[in-house]
Scaffold this motif. Structure first.
Motif, PDB file in Angstrom:
ATOM      1  N   SER A   1       1.038  -1.255  -0.014  1.00  0.00           N
ATOM      2  CA  SER A   1      -0.014  -0.178   0.018  1.00  0.00           C
ATOM      3  C   SER A   1       0.988   1.175  -0.028  1.00  0.00           C
ATOM      4  CB  SER A   1      -0.855   0.132   1.274  1.00  0.00           C
ATOM      5  OG  SER A   1      -0.477   0.366   2.533  1.00  0.00           O
ATOM      6  N   ALA A   2       0.350   2.457  -0.282  1.00  0.00           N
ATOM      7  CA  ALA A   2       1.034   3.370  -0.182  1.00  0.00           C
ATOM      8  C   ALA A   2       1.803   3.927   0.745  1.00  0.00           C
ATOM      9  CB  ALA A   2       0.289   4.644  -0.880  1.00  0.00           C
ATOM     10  N   ASN A   3       0.940   3.940   1.970  1.00  0.00           N
ATOM     11  CA  ASN A   3       1.526   4.224   3.131  1.00  0.00           C
ATOM     12  C   ASN A   3       1.497   3.348   4.581  1.00  0.00           C
ATOM     13  OD1 ASN A   3      -1.059   4.155   3.764  1.00  0.00           O
ATOM     14  ND2 ASN A   3      -1.511   6.315   3.825  1.00  0.00           N
ATOM     15  N   CYS A   4       1.091   2.027   4.090  1.00  0.00           N
ATOM     16  CA  CYS A   4       1.093   0.940   5.344  1.00  0.00           C
ATOM     17  C   CYS A   4       0.164   1.570   6.438  1.00  0.00           C
ATOM     18  CB  CYS A   4       2.286   0.588   5.599  1.00  0.00           C
ATOM     19  SG  CYS A   4       3.160  -0.522   4.262  1.00  0.00           S
TER      20      CYS A   4
ATOM     21  N   CYS B   1       2.982  -5.789   5.390  1.00  0.00           N
ATOM     22  CA  CYS B   1       2.765  -4.930   4.358  1.00  0.00           C
ATOM     23  C   CYS B   1       3.896  -4.101   3.777  1.00  0.00           C
ATOM     24  CB  CYS B   1       1.690  -3.877   4.962  1.00  0.00           C
ATOM     25  SG  CYS B   1       1.233  -2.697   3.780  1.00  0.00           S
TER      26      CYS B   1
ATOM     27  N   GLN C   1       5.725  -0.830   1.572  1.00  0.00           N
ATOM     28  CA  GLN C   1       5.262   0.605   1.267  1.00  0.00           C
ATOM     29  C   GLN C   1       5.425   0.568  -0.238  1.00  0.00           C
ATOM     30  OE1 GLN C   1       6.685   3.086   3.881  1.00  0.00           O
ATOM     31  NE2 GLN C   1       5.400   4.617   3.467  1.00  0.00           N
ATOM     32  N   LYS C   2       4.674   1.361  -1.165  1.00  0.00           N
ATOM     33  CA  LYS C   2       4.952   1.179  -2.421  1.00  0.00           C
ATOM     34  C   LYS C   2       6.111   2.229  -3.059  1.00  0.00           C
ATOM     35  CE  LYS C   2       0.595  -0.514  -4.033  1.00  0.00           C
ATOM     36  NZ  LYS C   2      -0.569  -0.222  -4.445  1.00  0.00           N
ATOM     37  N   THR C   3       6.999   2.505  -2.063  1.00  0.00           N
ATOM     38  CA  THR C   3       8.176   3.383  -2.364  1.00  0.00           C
ATOM     39  C   THR C   3       9.200   2.682  -3.292  1.00  0.00           C
ATOM     40  OG1 THR C   3       9.146   3.005  -0.400  1.00  0.00           O
ATOM     41  CG2 THR C   3       7.773   5.132  -0.467  1.00  0.00           C
TER      42      THR C   3
END
Lengths: 495, 127
Positions: A87-90, A105, A107-109
């Motif tokens: 996810s973008a920000n967990c 999870c 993070q999508k960085t």
């Protein structure tokens, strides 16, 4: 080094850029990668080729789906698949996903290092989980083999005792009809389910757990205790053993339940019967003893020396029978573990002095000198009054019994370290060295020319030993040839 | 001469024990069940009562309870006599029944003649 099979990872992501980035990173690590752009596509892959997916990398930002429901559904249907979310920000949604069964999870960085670490940890977890499943299956397979062995299975089925076998996680793997009736088990509801669902007693459950956790010696110890548990209106004697495979690994536990409801009723019947017999035997014996005694005392007319001699022998035999009846009753009580009826603070000096007074008469009748020495200011002892009296009476009467006319019996009570020490020393015929080890055995009597005329049940000392042990105390004896016998009982005083 | 009442349904035991106590200089009165015993306590006013526990009509415990509840009779010392399992008698009886019946002493059957005489003497000298 062990070569691990490569890992199949399914990436589910609708953002094509991210999907590609993931794919590259995972391929670089040497994993097999498949991709899906929507849930439906992913489900299709999982359902058609279940073995082809080890880890699912699932975006939490896919449109149109309740992720938590999806994760829960997948966990139930394909437990072997490890789910990682992205996810973008967990944030909150990542936590919820983990509560639903997701492993972690990401993070999508996509900082490459962080991504790799997370993926590697997921792979590690996946492998551990798979090993655990394998082990469980192996262990269950061993029970399945028992079920498939027709002869063995038939034997277990025809057992009248209830039998329940669990695996090492206390899930039921086998039971027989007797157990089915007792605990309401059916193949459908019970097999593979925790035994705790059916056996509600915590005590019973603890036996299973202890059998599985413990080594065999402990399991044996439990069998020695033979606990009796009440299930419904039945009394059940329980044996729980650990089950080991050929390699010695504990693979489960087997419990046997033996219905002792009827036995308990029989125990009561036997107790009542023995009390009755006791009374019916003792009442006439007491008349007999009194009658013989008064005749011997000349209260019913003068006696010739021959009559006195014969009646004297009759009196001894009568007393022997009385002792036998008392010993049998005492022995029964000790066997039943009732030798300690009530623990209370006792003044041993007082009890001993009273006992010695009682015995003095029979010592004097036999022409034996009896002395009693009691140390001043002895501490009180916590014990059972009846039991302590029996110890004193049996040891002193034995000393009198096995000492000839003109002999000496000395009794003493002293403090020795933390113990109170009760000592009986006689100048009697002693115990032959070859018999010393056996005098505490029940019904054992020393057979020599000297003992032939002495009556006894052979229970006295084994009763004493039972009571001594029930008081966490020790008994010691010595009998050097020709120097009489000494018995020492050490009774520990609690601080 | 001190008077001892012996209450026991075993006629043989009574007869032999009477010989024994006679010889020690006591006047011995006999009764063969609880009710008769109670009647003789009232009629004879003995100095001491020896009471068997298991008897027809009225058992020894009950007789003892009645005696000890009577303002006049309760001063008469009572020895309970029983053939019930010795250890059971000592532990259970003395604590439970003994407190209720307030017997002055108890003896487990079979009793040594010398022991019985000693207990009787002890109680009578205390009085």
């Amino acid at each position: 080094m062990l070569i691990q099979p490569s890992i199949n990872i399914l990436v589910v992501e609708n953002d094509i850029t991210i999907l590609q980035r993931c794919r590259e990173l995972l391929l670089d690590e040497g994993h097999k990668v498949r991709t899906a752009e929507c849930i439906e596509e992913a489900l299709d892959i999982v359902q058609k080729q279940p073995g082809d997916v080890d880890i699912m990398l699932l975006s939490l930002e896919l449109p149109g789906w309740a992720h938590m429901t999806l994760i829960e559904t997948l966990q139930k249907a394909r437990r072997e698949i490890l789910i990682m979310t992205m996810s973008a920000n967990c944030g909150e949604e990542a936590i919820e996903a983990m509560q639903a069964g997701a492993y972690d999870c990401i993070q999508k960085t996509f900082m490459a290092d962080r991504f790799r670490i997370k993926i590697n940890r997921a792979i590690e977890a996946f492998r551990l989980r798979r090993q655990l499943d394998l082990l469980t299956r192996q262990r269950q397979a061993e029970f399945t083999r028992v079920r498939q062995d027709a002869n063995l299975y038939a034997i277990l089925q025809s057992f009248s005792d209830a039998l329940v076998v669990t695996d090492w996680q206390t899930n039921i793997v086998l039971f027989n009809p007797a157990a089915a009736g007792l605990f309401d088990l059916t193949e459908e509801t019970a097999l593979g389910h925790p035994v705790s669902v059916f056996i509600k007693s915590d005590e019973l459950l603890s036996f299973f757990i202890r059998a599985i956790k413990s080594d065999s010696s402990l399991a044996m110890l439990m069998a020695d205790e033979e606990p009796v548990v009440k299930v419904g209106n039945k009394n059940l004697r329980v044996h729980v053993f650990s089950v080991k495979n050929e390699g010695g690994t504990v693979i489960g536990a087997v419990a046997l339940f033996h219905d002792v409801t009827k036995v308990s009723a029989m125990d009561k019947l036997r107790d009542d019967f023995l009390s009755m017999v006791s009374h019916e035997l003792k009442a006439p014996l007491s008349s007999l003893l009194m009658q013989i005694s008064v005749i011997l005392d000349g209260l019913a007319g003068d006696l010739s020396p021959k009559q006195t001699d014969l009646l004297g022998k009759a009196k001894e035999k009568t007393k022997g029978m009385i002792t036998l009846v008392n010993d049998i009753l005492d022995y029964r009580r000790i066997q039943e573990g009732k030798s300690i009826q009530k623990i209370e603070s006792l003044d041993l000096a007082k009890i001993l002095q009273r006992t010695v007074e009682l015995m003095r008469l029979s010592a004097e009748e036999k022409g034996i000198k009896m002395t009693c020495e009691v140390a001043e200011g002895l501490p009180s002892f916590n014990g059972d009054r009846g039991g302590l009296e029996v110890i004193f009476i049996n040891l002193i009467s034995n000393a009198i019994k096995y000492t000839q006319q003109g002999g000496h019996v000395s009794v003493s009570l002293n403090k020795a370290g933390k113990d109170i020490r009760f000592k009986v020393v006689d100048t009697g015929i002693g115990i032959p060295p070859e018999d010393i080890d056996r005098v505490f055995e029940k019904f054992y009597r020393i057979k020599t020319d000297e003992t032939r005329s002495i009556s006894g049940s052979g229970l006295g000392l084994s009763i004493v030993k039972g009571i001594v042990e029930a008081h966490n105390s020790t008994i010691f004896m010595e009998s050097p040839p020709g120097q009489g016998t000494t018995f020492i009982v050490s009774l520990p005083v609690e601080e | 001469m001190k008077k001892v009442l012996l209450v026991d349904d075993d006629v043989d035991f009574c007869e032999a024990t009477k010989l024994l106590l006679d010889s020690k200089g006591y006047e011995v009165v006999l009764a063969y069940d609880g009710k008769e015993g109670l009647g003789k306590v009232r009629a004879e006013k003995p100095d001491l009562v020896i009471l068997d526990v298991m008897m027809p009509e009225m058992n020894g415990y009950d007789v003892c309870v009645v005696l000890k509840a009577d303002a006049e009779l309760k001063k008469i010392p009572v020895i309970l006599l029983t053939a019930v399992d010795q250890a059971f008698f000592k532990t259970t009886y003395t604590r439970a029944m003994g407190l209720m019946t307030e017997a002055d002493d108890y003896i487990a059957k079979p009793v040594e003649p010398g022991e019985l005489v000693k207990r009787v003497e002890d109680l009578l000298s205390k009085k």
